[in-house]
Design an enzyme around this catalytic site. Structure first.
Site, PDB file in Angstrom:
ATOM      1  N   LEU A 132       9.117 -27.874  12.736  1.00 17.10           N
ATOM      2  CA  LEU A 132       9.599 -27.106  13.453  1.00 17.10           C
ATOM      3  C   LEU A 132       8.610 -26.045  14.174  1.00 17.10           C
ATOM      4  O   LEU A 132       7.743 -25.650  13.370  1.00 17.10           O
ATOM      5  CB  LEU A 132      10.671 -25.873  12.683  1.00 17.10           C
ATOM      6  N   ASP A 133       8.746 -26.035  15.543  1.00 13.83           N
ATOM      7  CA  ASP A 133       7.608 -25.315  16.222  1.00 13.83           C
ATOM      8  C   ASP A 133       7.713 -23.569  15.890  1.00 13.83           C
ATOM      9  O   ASP A 133       8.631 -23.395  15.111  1.00 13.83           O
ATOM     10  CB  ASP A 133       7.734 -25.329  17.610  1.00 13.83           C
ATOM     11  N   LYS A 134       6.587 -23.098  16.192  1.00 19.74           N
ATOM     12  CA  LYS A 134       6.486 -21.580  15.654  1.00 19.74           C
ATOM     13  C   LYS A 134       7.627 -20.826  16.128  1.00 19.74           C
ATOM     14  O   LYS A 134       8.241 -20.049  15.657  1.00 19.74           O
ATOM     15  CB  LYS A 134       5.106 -21.222  16.489  1.00 19.74           C
TER      16      LYS A 134
END
Length: 264
Positions: A132-134
């Site tokens: 999951l991206d930041k």
């Protein structure tokens, strides 16, 4: 009598190998030393490369500095700093990832990582299953069972992932039709299995978007191609597993019943 000639053989369309041509060699059995250390649950492959380069790893009593050396984790004696490496117990975790954490073990920019959510747990080394991206949040799985992870990540498995996405617009049927048609971004066709409206406010709305592919920043790129601003993106389910009431920033072990959901 005149010598008989053999009739010409029909062509197969494939070039014949030259007499001196050698067949391609199959990979030797086993796995690379770095992968073995990862599969045994000691560390990541990147960390294993460092251990090998520093001369801290022995195989059958001899220091090995070649991380690509083939070994059998079940039979070969592998030691790190003089202690034998044995397979750790299998661990399966779910995390409710907050925004602002990166999905990596170590970050060169010294940002918070998803491993911060595991600080209170006594665990062997575990790795994220996907990312999951930041800026994204929600359900993230972590495990040291590489076969389990590979099965979930295999594109052929088409494991559905459900996201609740807040957008900075009020969707009408025309917008939904465009989003459902997908978009080609940087040569990749990005589509969703389904896109539905959860609820709308005065200027924003929440969509439920289901995808069964693992392309990088899939939903953000798809919506961005249609000039739809993403305000929040929360993953709420992976296959049959729901995020449920797990508090943000917390982690827990999967139950036997939850693991059984992935066996079908």
């Amino acid at each position: 009598m005149p010598e008989r000639r053999k009739p010409p053989q029909p062509s197969t369309g494939r070039p014949r190998p030259s007499p001196g041509a050698s067949r391609p060699r199959a990979n030797p059995p086993g796995v690379s030393l770095c992968r073995a250390l990862s599969k045994l649950g000691l560390c990541s492959r990147k960390q294993a490369e460092i251990l090998v380069a520093e001369g801290r790893v022995r195989v059958a009593g001899k220091i090995v500095r070649n991380g690509s050396m083939r070994v059998d984790p079940g039979r070969d004696r592998i030691e790190v700093d003089g202690s034998r490496v044995v397979a750790e117990r299998k661990v399966y975790l779910m995390i409710n990832k907050p925004r602002g954490l990166v999905t990596t073990r170590d970050d060169p920019q010294d940002r918070g990582t998803v491993y911060d959510c595991l600080a209170e747990l006594d665990l062997p080394f575990v790795s994220p299953v996907g990312r999951l991206d930041k800026a994204s949040e929600g359900l993230l799985l972590m495990t040291n069972d590489t076969r389990f992870a590979q099965r979930l990540l295999d594109p052929a498995s088409h494991v559905a992932k459900i996201y609740h996405v807040q957008i900075g617009a009020l969707p009408d049927e025309a917008m939904l039709a465009r989003l459902r048609a997908g978009a080609t971004v940087d040569g990749e066709l990005l589509t969703a299995r389904s896109i539905d409206v959860l609820r709308s406010g005065t200027s924003t709305a929440w969509l439920e978007i289901t995808v069964d592919e693992g392309r990088n920043r899939h939903i953000r790129r798809l919506l961005g191609a249609h000039d739809v601003e993403v305000l929040r993106l929360v993953r709420v389910a992976i296959g049959p597993l729901q995020l449920g009431e797990l508090a943000k920033g917390k982690a827990r072990h999967l139950t036997a019943e939850e693991l059984a959901l992935f066996q079908g």
